[in-house]
Design a protein around this motif. Sequence first.
Motif, mmCIF file in Angstrom:
data_model
loop_
_atom_site.group_PDB
_atom_site.id
_atom_site.type_symbol
_atom_site.label_atom_id
_atom_site.label_comp_id
_atom_site.label_asym_id
_atom_site.label_seq_id
_atom_site.Cartn_x
_atom_site.Cartn_y
_atom_site.Cartn_z
ATOM 1 N N LEU A 47 60.729 10.325 4.236
ATOM 2 C CA LEU A 47 59.358 10.796 4.387
ATOM 3 C C LEU A 47 58.577 10.586 3.085
ATOM 4 C CD1 LEU A 47 57.443 12.235 6.379
ATOM 5 C CD2 LEU A 47 58.150 14.396 5.353
ATOM 6 N N VAL A 48 59.219 10.949 1.971
ATOM 7 C CA VAL A 48 58.542 10.785 0.682
ATOM 8 C C VAL A 48 58.247 9.306 0.407
ATOM 9 C CG1 VAL A 48 58.827 11.003 -1.824
ATOM 10 C CG2 VAL A 48 59.385 12.917 -0.341
ATOM 11 N N SER A 49 59.218 8.413 0.697
ATOM 12 C CA SER A 49 58.919 6.993 0.467
ATOM 13 C C SER A 49 57.743 6.536 1.306
ATOM 14 C CB SER A 49 60.094 6.067 0.774
ATOM 15 O OG SER A 49 61.296 6.704 0.674
ATOM 16 N N LEU A 50 57.674 7.005 2.536
ATOM 17 C CA LEU A 50 56.565 6.583 3.393
ATOM 18 C C LEU A 50 55.237 7.159 2.900
ATOM 19 C CD1 LEU A 50 58.097 6.685 6.998
ATOM 20 C CD2 LEU A 50 57.675 4.721 5.520
ATOM 21 N N ILE A 51 55.271 8.414 2.481
ATOM 22 C CA ILE A 51 54.034 9.025 1.983
ATOM 23 C C ILE A 51 53.542 8.290 0.732
ATOM 24 C CG2 ILE A 51 53.065 11.108 0.899
ATOM 25 C CD1 ILE A 51 54.776 12.764 2.824
ATOM 26 N N VAL A 52 54.480 8.016 -0.171
ATOM 27 C CA VAL A 52 54.100 7.286 -1.392
ATOM 28 C C VAL A 52 53.522 5.917 -1.032
ATOM 29 C CG1 VAL A 52 55.012 6.151 -3.460
ATOM 30 C CG2 VAL A 52 55.706 8.476 -2.912
ATOM 31 N N THR A 53 54.227 5.212 -0.114
ATOM 32 C CA THR A 53 53.743 3.905 0.318
ATOM 33 C C THR A 53 52.299 3.992 0.794
ATOM 34 O OG1 THR A 53 55.967 3.376 1.080
ATOM 35 C CG2 THR A 53 54.188 1.965 1.875
ATOM 36 N N ASN A 54 52.045 4.970 1.645
ATOM 37 C CA ASN A 54 50.714 5.074 2.237
ATOM 38 C C ASN A 54 49.639 5.475 1.233
ATOM 39 O OD1 ASN A 54 50.523 4.712 5.371
ATOM 40 N ND2 ASN A 54 52.567 5.464 4.889
ATOM 41 N N ILE A 55 49.969 6.402 0.356
ATOM 42 C CA ILE A 55 48.978 6.816 -0.644
ATOM 43 C C ILE A 55 48.629 5.646 -1.555
ATOM 44 C CG2 ILE A 55 48.588 8.258 -2.685
ATOM 45 C CD1 ILE A 55 50.128 10.479 -1.277
ATOM 46 N N VAL A 56 49.669 4.976 -2.065
ATOM 47 C CA VAL A 56 49.407 3.872 -2.990
ATOM 48 C C VAL A 56 48.674 2.746 -2.284
ATOM 49 C CG1 VAL A 56 50.469 2.141 -4.490
ATOM 50 C CG2 VAL A 56 51.393 4.453 -4.415
ATOM 51 N N PHE A 57 49.163 2.394 -1.094
ATOM 52 C CA PHE A 57 48.522 1.293 -0.367
ATOM 53 C C PHE A 57 47.053 1.607 -0.087
ATOM 54 C CE2 PHE A 57 46.948 -0.236 3.685
ATOM 55 C CZ PHE A 57 46.943 -1.604 3.441
ATOM 56 N N THR A 58 46.800 2.795 0.458
ATOM 57 C CA THR A 58 45.435 3.140 0.844
ATOM 58 C C THR A 58 44.520 3.205 -0.378
ATOM 59 O OG1 THR A 58 46.347 4.411 2.663
ATOM 60 C CG2 THR A 58 44.043 4.798 2.161
ATOM 61 N N ALA A 59 45.029 3.790 -1.452
ATOM 62 C CA ALA A 59 44.212 3.910 -2.655
ATOM 63 C C ALA A 59 43.830 2.531 -3.199
ATOM 64 C CB ALA A 59 44.962 4.702 -3.719
ATOM 65 N N ILE A 60 44.837 1.645 -3.303
ATOM 66 C CA ILE A 60 44.533 0.316 -3.854
ATOM 67 C C ILE A 60 43.600 -0.455 -2.924
ATOM 68 C CG2 ILE A 60 45.503 -1.900 -4.601
ATOM 69 C CD1 ILE A 60 47.987 -0.451 -5.496
ATOM 70 N N SER A 61 43.887 -0.381 -1.612
ATOM 71 C CA SER A 61 43.033 -1.081 -0.661
ATOM 72 C C SER A 61 41.598 -0.561 -0.742
ATOM 73 C CB SER A 61 43.547 -0.906 0.766
ATOM 74 O OG SER A 61 44.764 -1.562 0.909
ATOM 75 N N PHE A 62 41.486 0.766 -0.920
ATOM 76 C CA PHE A 62 40.150 1.352 -0.986
ATOM 77 C C PHE A 62 39.404 0.835 -2.215
ATOM 78 C CE2 PHE A 62 37.001 4.579 -2.057
ATOM 79 C CZ PHE A 62 36.377 4.748 -0.831
ATOM 80 N N ILE A 63 40.111 0.736 -3.322
ATOM 81 C CA ILE A 63 39.470 0.226 -4.545
ATOM 82 C C ILE A 63 39.025 -1.218 -4.344
ATOM 83 C CG2 ILE A 63 39.878 -0.393 -6.975
ATOM 84 C CD1 ILE A 63 41.889 2.029 -6.992
ATOM 85 N N ILE A 64 39.919 -2.029 -3.729
ATOM 86 C CA ILE A 64 39.544 -3.431 -3.482
ATOM 87 C C ILE A 64 38.344 -3.489 -2.539
ATOM 88 C CG2 ILE A 64 40.323 -5.685 -2.654
ATOM 89 C CD1 ILE A 64 43.220 -4.709 -3.178
ATOM 90 N N ALA A 65 38.417 -2.671 -1.490
ATOM 91 C CA ALA A 65 37.334 -2.676 -0.497
ATOM 92 C C ALA A 65 36.008 -2.302 -1.157
ATOM 93 C CB ALA A 65 37.657 -1.708 0.640
ATOM 94 N N SER A 66 36.043 -1.309 -2.047
ATOM 95 C CA SER A 66 34.810 -0.905 -2.719
ATOM 96 C C SER A 66 34.275 -2.029 -3.591
ATOM 97 C CB SER A 66 35.059 0.326 -3.595
ATOM 98 O OG SER A 66 35.647 1.337 -2.817
ATOM 99 N N ALA A 67 35.196 -2.816 -4.132
ATOM 100 C CA ALA A 67 34.769 -3.905 -5.004
ATOM 101 C C ALA A 67 34.132 -5.055 -4.224
ATOM 102 C CB ALA A 67 35.958 -4.420 -5.813
ATOM 103 N N VAL A 68 34.596 -5.257 -2.999
ATOM 104 C CA VAL A 68 34.077 -6.417 -2.248
ATOM 105 C C VAL A 68 33.015 -6.038 -1.225
ATOM 106 C CG1 VAL A 68 36.251 -7.689 -2.477
ATOM 107 C CG2 VAL A 68 35.848 -6.303 -0.438
#
Lengths: 265, 294
Positions: free
Chosen positions: A126-147
Amino acid sequence: MNIFIHELKSARKPTIIWICSMVAISLLFLSIYPGIYNDAETFKKTLASFPDAVKKALGLSIDNVTTLLGFYSFFFMYIMLCGAVQGMNLGLGILSKETRDKTADFLLTKPVSRKQIMTAKLMSALVSLIVTNIVFTAISFIIASAVKQASFSAKIFVMVSLTLFFIQLMLAALGIFISVAARKIRSVLPVSLATVFGFFVISMIGSILGDKAVRYITPFKYFDNAYIIKNASYETVFLVIEFIFIATAITASYIIYSRKDIHAV
Amino acid sequence: MDVIEIKNLTKNYGKSRGIIDVSFNVEEGEIFGFIGPNGAGKSTTIRTLLSLISPSSGSAKIFGKDCREFGPEIKKEIGYLPSEVFYYDKMKVIDLLNYSASFYKKDCSKRIKELAEIMDLDLKKRIDDLSFGNKKKVGIVQGLLHDPKLIILDEPTSGLDPLMQQKFFDLLREENIKGTTILFSSHILSEVQKMCSRVAIIKEGRIIKLEKMSTLKDNNYKKFKIEIDTSIDKNYFKIKGVNNLSVKDNVITFLFKGNINEIMKKISSVDIANLYIEEPDLEEIFMHYYEKEG
């Protein structure tokens, strides 16, 4: 607690690799987004010229594909595919690796109950999945905001991203159940790839045929991004089904695992 | 007090045989041998004790508590060494041992160092860099590091060179003197003979003999080897008390249990060239059980 930490340590590398691959897909698609936005008419025309079946199979809704959220939810399918394999791998592997690597004798002759082992392993997954999702979503959000070319709803962005987590949870639960129900799983990846692509193909065929019943069979159809974007909410019935499915699979896994015979190597 | 009580334990693997109606007790402070050929059911019995598998019927108790119900509690005081050891390959030896120790909620670091020194084990190496024998040493340290009250050994010596075997046996004896009970399973009789005070012999899933080592090796059994010059009737020595009779050319061998005078009379009426009377080793007694029961 010691098992939990041990599991987290051994899950660290694969988790990082999965995060990197999903972020890479996200980055790849989002980086071409400005071009698509600026040439929206041509892009839409090209897409419109695709055969209907292809459009349906890809889950395209041409009207909003050039908005950032529309585009994100269009390519999110590939992220989900990737993430689903991660979830399934994790679920299938977490208990079966002890048998495969023949370390089950070590772990199960320690003064811990099977339930405690299962719980520790579930928590670490569960923790690995939560970490995966938080990191993925955060980075994607930053990229999305940039483009981004126009402002978009952060809430809906997160809601679309969260469907990854839901699907991973479901497949992880399914994976755990299969791994305890099967006598031995020789190799995890073929099983998880077959299952995930099986579901994926079913969902594509379902889209082409427009069959409603298919939505209940494959987790890829539980979350309709167009619906989420439009209503800023999930469809309750599918959330409930998912919850029941996970609860059942996990409960059954606990019961089967605590009774399972661990055979000599 | 009995540390292990096994009562009518039966385990079926579908159609194939596991163990049938196995019963024996191991007393506190003894080294108990459990012998039988490969596939006889030794591991099945041990795996049931460790609740790795559940019995089809019957019960097993350790420290007076049911193995299945109180598994985790019982295992605090058990050290287990399987015949083939497998650990997490990517870990270092010391990390593996610390992980193992972390299950027992007591400080084992001193004991780990002691044991590693005795067994001459390099703690800094990675598990997958170790040879089979060295992995076995990790297994030994891993099984003893928490000072268990009961040590269960399943064919423990495979892969250990004779020097290490000796050190290992010394270690076990030391533990035993401190009061540790040991269940020693093996198909190698000489090591059981060296170590154990009582033995159970298992064959095809059933216990066929449960005896004190001293009784097994009792003087009642003598091994006869007779060389003769002339040929005699093959069945000449087939009298009560003679077992494992073999007549090859001019050499006759057999085991004898019974009144020694009778056999001497029988021998004296034959013209013999040479005569050897020896204490049989356990293996021969053991083979005798096997042949008779089979």
